[in-house]
Design an enzyme around this catalytic site. Structure first.
Site, short mmCIF file in Angstrom:
data_model
loop_
_atom_site.label_atom_id
_atom_site.label_comp_id
_atom_site.label_asym_id
_atom_site.label_seq_id
_atom_site.Cartn_x
_atom_site.Cartn_y
_atom_site.Cartn_z
N ARG A 80 -18.22 -4.97 -13.43
CA ARG A 80 -18.73 -5.91 -12.44
C ARG A 80 -17.59 -6.29 -11.49
NH1 ARG A 80 -19.33 -12.14 -12.92
NH2 ARG A 80 -20.22 -12.56 -10.88
N GLU A 169 -22.02 -17.88 -9.41
CA GLU A 169 -21.84 -19.30 -9.70
C GLU A 169 -22.02 -20.21 -8.48
OE1 GLU A 169 -18.16 -20.00 -11.78
OE2 GLU A 169 -18.78 -18.83 -13.50
C1 PNW Z 1 -15.47 -18.67 -12.84
N1 PNW Z 1 -15.23 -25.02 -14.13
O1 PNW Z 1 -15.08 -19.84 -12.19
C2 PNW Z 1 -15.43 -17.62 -11.75
O2 PNW Z 1 -16.62 -16.90 -11.60
C3 PNW Z 1 -14.25 -16.74 -11.80
O3 PNW Z 1 -13.96 -16.27 -10.52
C4 PNW Z 1 -13.07 -17.46 -12.43
O4 PNW Z 1 -11.89 -16.72 -12.37
C5 PNW Z 1 -13.44 -17.77 -13.86
O5 PNW Z 1 -14.66 -18.46 -13.95
C6 PNW Z 1 -12.38 -18.55 -14.62
O6 PNW Z 1 -12.19 -19.81 -14.04
C7 PNW Z 1 -15.13 -21.10 -12.75
O7 PNW Z 1 -14.48 -25.86 -13.61
C8 PNW Z 1 -14.31 -22.06 -12.17
O8 PNW Z 1 -16.03 -25.31 -15.04
C9 PNW Z 1 -14.35 -23.36 -12.63
C10 PNW Z 1 -15.21 -23.69 -13.67
C11 PNW Z 1 -16.03 -22.74 -14.25
C12 PNW Z 1 -15.98 -21.43 -13.78
#
Ligand code: PNW
Length: 449
Positions: A80, A169
């Protein structure tokens, strides 16, 4: 970590890894790519913890062949990746940039030659800056622009991409990008960020129709979910839990699955035009589930701008991001989706699951990451348990193939199965890569076990 052998997964269960364009590609100004909101955001002082940007990242744009070889070595069924909208349409509108489309065309062909299914996400947060200048996702027209971009991209790649994901997301993009300001575009609108939810969902629905014109492959969205743990037993605590549930887990799922919007404070129905809910509820074939951790919620303190307080959950080990390691939350979440949406729930693929640790090579150049192995082991067992509970889960994608540029955390958080030395761009598979390779191999029909 359990010492019992990893249970078997159903035949055809899809093993994969995930990345996103802005976090790995670099080559920010190469071959006609336009600026995105993340280029702008990273240039603004104090936004990124280590002051870095994604301008070079993992240099995947130049090193994609080496990275596809890493995928082949891992033995995954699918990869992906995301497509950078500013490479396809540098201003977010108008004619396509041939060099941008050519890059993904080559990548897709390399993946197919390596027997890895290309799974393409159209939007992983890198909005072309000119679209932000006219209001970004707060502006209804951005939804139409997104559908146009989806149409042009699918016209070129629709015959070979095996699974399309419209948005990554949208909840995190809305809340951190438009609500709280920690992500690009850095707006702090709190509940006034709701238009960014509606217009992303509208863009998704319009894009589903645009994709269907060019592909027979399944179409999905990748949502972030967090099972809600209510701390406290007052009515106010329960109301806070329900509000957070509506915001994080239902705002981007109820309308997709035909239920309209949940009740939420500050949600202005005036921006929802007649017909929008039908557009948004266009059938999807797969629900992508990105899971990292559960959320502790209780009633807000007096004077809080939000209708809930988020509280750290005790009793779990923590990653370098300070996120709790809670595989039980994944089983709980999958059960919640199954129970809440019933027959309306499409098959699920876990489109992201992973963890950050401070991984570094030892004196021999080896990178041991036993915590990540334990993390993946626990989460895979949780998926297996959810299958036994009757939830239709078809695949599991680890976030991420490579250590990469972790948004506001810059290069300080390493999520990869493969270590990246950013000074030299040397890739070193970690012990978790070897472990996962063996788990995947053992799961193949006809393998020794
Ligand atoms: C996801 N939170 O982001 C994204 O889809 C990715 O690009 C990222 O690298 C990965 O998770 C790890 O962070 C998030 O604050 C960013 O809960 C923040 C949150 C959750 C997911």
């Amino acid at each position: 970590m359990s010492t019992a052998p990893m249970p078997q997964f159903p035949t055809g269960f899809r093993w994969g890894v995930s990345t996103s364009a802005h976090q790995i590609e670099g080559a920010a100004t190469v071959d006609g790519r336009g600026p995105s909101i993340w280029d702008t955001f990273a240039q603004s002082p104090g936004r990124i913890s280590d002051g870095s940007s994604g301008a070079v990242a993992c240099d995947h744009y130049q090193r994609h062949t080496e990275d596809v070889a890493l995928l082949a070595g891992l033995g995954v069924d699918a990869y992906r990746f995301s497509i950078a909208w500013p490479r396809i349409q540098p201003t977010g509108a108008g004619p396509t940039n041939p060099a941008g489309l050519d890059f993904y065309d080559r990548l897709v062909d390399e993946l197919l030659a390596a027997d890895v299914d290309p799974v393409a996400t159209l939007y992983h947060w890198d909005l072309p800056q000119p679209l932000e200048d006219t209001g970004g996702w707060l502006h209804r027209d951005t939804a139409a622009r997104f559908a146009e971009y989806a149409e042009k991209t699918a016209a070129r790649l629709g015959d070979r991409v095996r699974l399309w994901i419209t948005l990554n997301e949208p909840f995190i993009h809305m809340s951190l990008g438009y609500g709280m300001g920690q992500h690009a575009p850095g707006r702090m609108l709190l509940f006034d960020a709701f238009p960014a939810a509606h217009h992303q969902l509208l863009g998704h629905g319009l894009a589903v129709a645009a994709l269907r014109a060019h592909t027979t492959s399944p179409v999905a969205i990748a949502n972030n979910y967090s099972p809600v743990r209510i701390l406290g037993d007052s009515d106010a605590d329960r109301a806070a839990g329900a509000a957070y549930e509506a915001l994080h887990n239902r705002l981007f799922t109820d309308p997709l699955l035909g239920r309209g919007y949940p009740e939420l404070p500050g949600l202005d129905p005036g921006i929802v035009h007649p017909g929008d809910l039908d557009t948004i509820a266009a059938p999807i074939d797969v629900l992508g589930v990105n899971y990292y951790n559960p959320t502790g919620v209780r009633a807000a303190e007096e004077g809080s701008p939000l209708p809930f307080d988020l509280v750290a959950l005790d009793g779990y080990p923590r990653t370098a991001f300070d996120w709790p390691v809670a595989p039980d939350g994944l089983r709980e979440l999958l059960g919640w989706l199954h129970d809440t949406y019933g027959d309306a729930l499409p098959p699920i693929e876990i489109t992201e699951s992973g963890c950050a640790y401070d991984d570094a090579p030892d004196a021999d150049g080896q990178v041991a990451d036993p915590e990540r192995i334990a993390y993946l082991d626990g989460h895979l067992r949780a998926v297996r348990a959810a299958l036994d509970d009757g939830v239709d889960v078809r695949g599991y994608f680890v976030w991420s193939l490579l250590d990469n540029w972790e948004w506001a955390e810059g290069f300080t958080k390493r999520f990869g199965l493969v270590h990246v030395d950013y000074a030299t761009q040397t890739r070193t598979p970690k012990s978790s890569y070897t472990w996962l390779r063996d788990v995947i191999a053992a799961s193949r029909p006809g393998s020794a076990r």
